[in-house]
Design a protein around this motif. Structure first.
Motif, short mmCIF file in Angstrom:
data_model
loop_
_atom_site.label_atom_id
_atom_site.label_comp_id
_atom_site.label_asym_id
_atom_site.label_seq_id
_atom_site.Cartn_x
_atom_site.Cartn_y
_atom_site.Cartn_z
N GLU A 117 22.89 -8.69 -33.89
CA GLU A 117 22.52 -9.81 -34.64
C GLU A 117 20.68 -9.80 -34.80
O GLU A 117 20.36 -10.99 -34.35
CB GLU A 117 22.89 -10.97 -33.85
CG GLU A 117 22.89 -12.45 -34.65
CD GLU A 117 24.04 -12.63 -35.70
OE1 GLU A 117 24.16 -13.48 -36.32
OE2 GLU A 117 24.65 -11.31 -35.81
N THR A 174 27.83 -11.54 -39.33
CA THR A 174 26.88 -12.33 -38.75
C THR A 174 27.31 -13.77 -38.37
O THR A 174 28.13 -14.32 -39.37
CB THR A 174 25.66 -12.52 -39.61
OG1 THR A 174 24.58 -13.33 -38.81
CG2 THR A 174 25.78 -13.16 -41.04
N SER A 207 25.12 -16.31 -37.65
CA SER A 207 23.95 -17.16 -37.54
C SER A 207 22.95 -16.96 -38.73
O SER A 207 22.11 -17.65 -39.40
CB SER A 207 23.22 -17.27 -36.43
OG SER A 207 22.66 -16.27 -36.00
N LEU A 208 22.74 -15.53 -39.27
CA LEU A 208 21.99 -15.12 -40.21
C LEU A 208 22.12 -15.32 -41.64
O LEU A 208 23.39 -15.43 -41.84
CB LEU A 208 21.59 -13.81 -39.89
CG LEU A 208 20.95 -13.21 -38.43
CD1 LEU A 208 20.94 -11.78 -38.46
CD2 LEU A 208 19.74 -13.69 -38.52
N ARG A 258 24.57 -21.16 -45.09
CA ARG A 258 23.50 -21.90 -44.50
C ARG A 258 23.82 -21.75 -43.14
O ARG A 258 25.08 -21.53 -42.62
CB ARG A 258 23.48 -23.38 -44.96
CG ARG A 258 24.60 -24.43 -44.82
CD ARG A 258 24.47 -25.74 -45.29
NE ARG A 258 25.24 -26.58 -44.62
CZ ARG A 258 25.55 -27.97 -44.94
NH1 ARG A 258 24.78 -28.30 -46.33
NH2 ARG A 258 26.29 -28.70 -44.43
N ALA A 259 22.93 -22.09 -42.36
CA ALA A 259 22.93 -21.88 -40.82
C ALA A 259 24.00 -22.60 -40.16
O ALA A 259 24.38 -23.59 -40.34
CB ALA A 259 21.68 -22.42 -39.93
N ALA A 279 19.69 -20.73 -28.77
CA ALA A 279 19.17 -20.06 -29.95
C ALA A 279 19.86 -20.42 -31.30
O ALA A 279 19.47 -20.51 -32.33
CB ALA A 279 19.54 -18.54 -29.70
N ILE A 280 21.06 -20.82 -31.26
CA ILE A 280 21.93 -21.33 -32.24
C ILE A 280 21.34 -22.73 -32.86
O ILE A 280 21.20 -23.05 -33.76
CB ILE A 280 23.54 -21.31 -32.01
CG1 ILE A 280 24.19 -20.17 -31.88
CG2 ILE A 280 24.17 -22.33 -33.05
CD1 ILE A 280 25.57 -20.24 -31.17
N ARG A 329 18.38 -23.84 -32.02
CA ARG A 329 17.16 -23.84 -32.83
C ARG A 329 17.13 -23.30 -34.13
O ARG A 329 16.28 -23.80 -35.25
CB ARG A 329 16.18 -22.65 -31.99
CG ARG A 329 15.81 -23.15 -30.85
CD ARG A 329 14.97 -21.94 -30.01
NE ARG A 329 14.46 -22.56 -28.83
CZ ARG A 329 13.72 -21.86 -27.80
NH1 ARG A 329 14.13 -20.52 -27.86
NH2 ARG A 329 13.11 -22.32 -26.60
N SER A 330 18.16 -22.56 -34.46
CA SER A 330 18.45 -21.90 -36.03
C SER A 330 18.71 -23.23 -36.79
O SER A 330 18.41 -23.35 -38.02
CB SER A 330 19.24 -20.89 -35.95
OG SER A 330 20.53 -21.37 -35.77
N GLN A 373 15.79 -25.41 -37.50
CA GLN A 373 14.82 -24.71 -38.35
C GLN A 373 15.15 -24.86 -39.66
O GLN A 373 14.45 -24.93 -40.71
CB GLN A 373 14.57 -23.33 -38.06
CG GLN A 373 13.74 -22.49 -38.78
CD GLN A 373 12.13 -23.06 -38.85
OE1 GLN A 373 11.98 -23.58 -37.77
NE2 GLN A 373 11.55 -22.85 -39.44
N GLU A 374 16.66 -24.91 -40.05
CA GLU A 374 17.11 -25.00 -41.48
C GLU A 374 17.31 -26.34 -41.83
O GLU A 374 16.96 -26.50 -42.91
CB GLU A 374 18.64 -24.16 -41.45
CG GLU A 374 19.24 -24.48 -42.81
CD GLU A 374 19.90 -23.02 -43.26
OE1 GLU A 374 20.86 -23.23 -44.29
OE2 GLU A 374 19.19 -22.04 -42.93
#
Length: 592
Positions: free
Chosen positions: A401, A427, A429-430, A493-494, A551-552, A554-555, A558-559
């Protein structure tokens, strides 16, 4: 020592009130039940009689116990008949003024030691308590519907509720055979506050046309094991009821995520209230029915238009890890020839060995014949070079990932694969469009997010960025159905659908704990016993891994930049401290 409750009162004999009466009477407690008039009282009594008769017919209650139970219930229209009860549970309609009037009237009737409890699901217990001369003896006692069946009872304390009152009512709930959880006085309490924030977000996804209703519901059923999808659940609850709960939550919190999605008000105005009116997010056979019938929003089945589909007979899989081997097994079992690309011959051989081991387990369990095992393995070949994938009709990338690594793989595939080959990434999350940008054929690039373990989990999120060709999306959706998966379509999208709905809910749970609103055990119990979820949020976080969850989250933040999506500081601190969940033996709980 906990107080004994030999005689209690219940005000209001609607569905919830009658159910609460039955719960108390089943536990051997005398109940005085009060309704506004004789007709309502008779209807309430009939509800209890019918419910207990059904229990007898199902073998869950014998006739003698039913007779004794009904003898413990006295139905009246006079509040003064509650003068000598030890506890009164108010279960009248969900209007603050009406509930307050009941408590004010009871305050002048009942003795000073009588405890007042409200069954409200969202209104402020504090606002009700101050309408009495005994605010320290007022609590919330929120039963879930149907009360005789559902195990959860939320006990709501205010800032002035006497601790011994909370403990007495908690012990009573245990005596009733319930699983009580204790929380503070906040709109929605535990279960509804977490549940309705999630439901509201799902409605917002539907409203923005990010995903269809069937896709949203299937994603959460098959991806998370939820008993119902969010929009089907909204229809069951009633859109008007959901709107009122969200409105009250927003009034108290001013949290934008609690503000009802605008489409809810529009649907309510149009009379689309859910199952009870025969139409909500779905259309039903008739009002009150659970049978969904096709309507204008019902999507065509996968493969309905074969002319729009690309032929797929040979599949490539890039990667040899757990997800890659699971995906390889799925396609090979479905009859597709699969070429596995590994970084070395040993990696490729290891992937085939992993598939063989999984198939052997299925044979031992009687789920697969030896002939089918051998045929499946015979359809798998390996390669070290990307050129070995040149003739594949579909290539699924299932490597680390890391965006840079994935883009390099897509660039290599772009050079060797024949025109028309569909290139898919697994993926979670990307951005899929970033993989598409690494090729000269972005229209052929799509997301196929399998869930782990791929051989078992039914869900595949089919992620189409704005560059993806409609025929590629249709082909992949049809292909998922052919390999016996449940495809759901969504935008790029995220979080896609599942993670975008699941992880904000998990983060809300951590924030609730961080605010000392309720304990880990009580929050987990509320969501399992009150909402029927397979796991509580903290048990799930410990399984997923707190570092992965962080981590998820945060993503997502961020989006979307939604304040409520910012990871709770407590989660950050636990990860920093190395408490990552079950894999380290310590997370929100300690494991041996």
């Amino acid at each position: 020592m906990a107080r004994e409750f030999a005689r209690v009162g219940v005000v209001g004999l609607g569905t919830m009130g009658a159910g609460i009466v039955e719960v108390f009477a089943r536990a051997g407690i005398e109940v005085v039940a009060v309704e506004v008039d004789e007709a309502a009282a008779a209807h309430g009594r009939e509800h209890v009689e019918n419910s207990t008769a059904r229990a007898v017919s199902r073998g869950k209650l014998d006739e003698a116990d039913r007779t004794a139970l009904l003898e413990r219930v006295r139905v009246t229209t006079d509040l003064t008949d509650l003068a000598d009860v030890a506890l009164v549970v108010e279960a009248v309609p969900e209007r603050l003024e009406l509930k307050a009037q009941v408590f004010t009237a009871l305050d002048g009737i009942c003795g000073p030691d009588t405890i007042f409890a409200s069954n409200t699901s969202s209104l402020s217990i504090t606002e009700l308590s101050v309408r009495t001369e005994r605010p320290g003896r007022v609590v919330g006692m929120h039963f879930f519907n149907p009360a005789p069946v559902q195990a959860l009872v939320e006990l709501v304390r205010t800032v002035v509720t006497e601790p011994e009152v909370v403990e007495d009512v908690r012990e009573l709930a245990v005596r009733l055979g319930k699983s009580p959880v204790v929380c503070g006085d906040r709109a929605g309490f535990i279960a509804n506050q977490l549940l309705f924030t999630y439901l509201n977000q799902a409605v917002g996804m539907f409203e923005s046309h990010y995903a269809g209703r069937e896709d949203l519901d299937a994603a959460m059923k098959f991806g998370c094991g939820y008993p119902m999808g969010p929009l089907a659940l909204m229809d069951l609850i009633g859109l008007d009821t959901a709107y009122e709960i969200l409105e009250e939550m927003y009034r108290q919190s001013r949290n934008q995520r609690h503000a009802p999605a605008p489409v809810l008000k529009q649907m309510i105005t149009a009379g689309l209230l859910g199952r009870k009116t025969g139409r909500g997010f779905y259309t039903y056979a008739e009002p009150g029915s659970s049978e969904v019938v096709a309507d204008g929003l019902t999507p065509p089945p996968p493969g309905a238009d074969d002319s729009a589909l690309r032929p797929v007979s040979r599949v490539g899989v890039v990667g040899t890890g757990t997800m890659a081997t699971g995906i390889t097994e799925v396609f090979a079992k479905a009859g597709y020839h699969v070429v596995v690309r590994g970084r070395s011959e040993s990696k490729g051989d290891g992937a085939v060995a992993a598939v063989r081991k999984s198939l052997e387990k299925a044979v031992v369990k009687g789920k697969l014949s030896e002939a089918d095992r051998d045929a499946t393995l015979g359809r798998i070949t390996t390669t070290v070079d990307f050129s070995g994938l040149a003739e594949c009709d579909l290539v699924v990338e299932a490597i680390a990932e890391d965006l840079g690594v994935k883009q390099a793989a897509f660039s290599a595939l772009d050079e060797v694969c024949k025109p028309g080959t569909i290139l898919a990434t697994t993926t979670s999350s990307l951005p899929v469009v970033e993989c598409a940008a690494a090729t000269s054929r972005p229209e052929d690039v799509i997301g196929m997010h399998f869930f782990n373990p791929a051989a078992v989990m039914k869900l595949v999120e089919v992620v189409s960025p704005i560059t993806t060709s409609p025929e590629v999306t249709a082909t992949v959706r049809d292909l998922c159905a052919k390999i016996r998966k449940a495809p759901v379509l969504c935008g790029d999208r995220a979080g896609f659908i599942v993670n975008a709905l699941l992880f904000p809910y998990l983060n809300d749970s951590v924030a609730m704990l961080e605010a000392h609103y309720a304990t880990v055990d009580d929050i987990d119990s509320a969501m399992k016993n009150g909402c029927g979820l397979p796991m509580g949020p903290f048990a799930l976080l410990d399984v997923v891994g707190l570092d992965v969850s962080l981590a998820i989250e945060r993503s997502l933040y961020q989006e979307f930049r939604v304040p409520g999506f910012a990871p709770a500081p407590l989660l950050e601190h636990l990860v920093t401290a190395g408490r990552l969940g079950r894999k380290t033996g310590h997370g929100f709980r300690d494991y041996s």
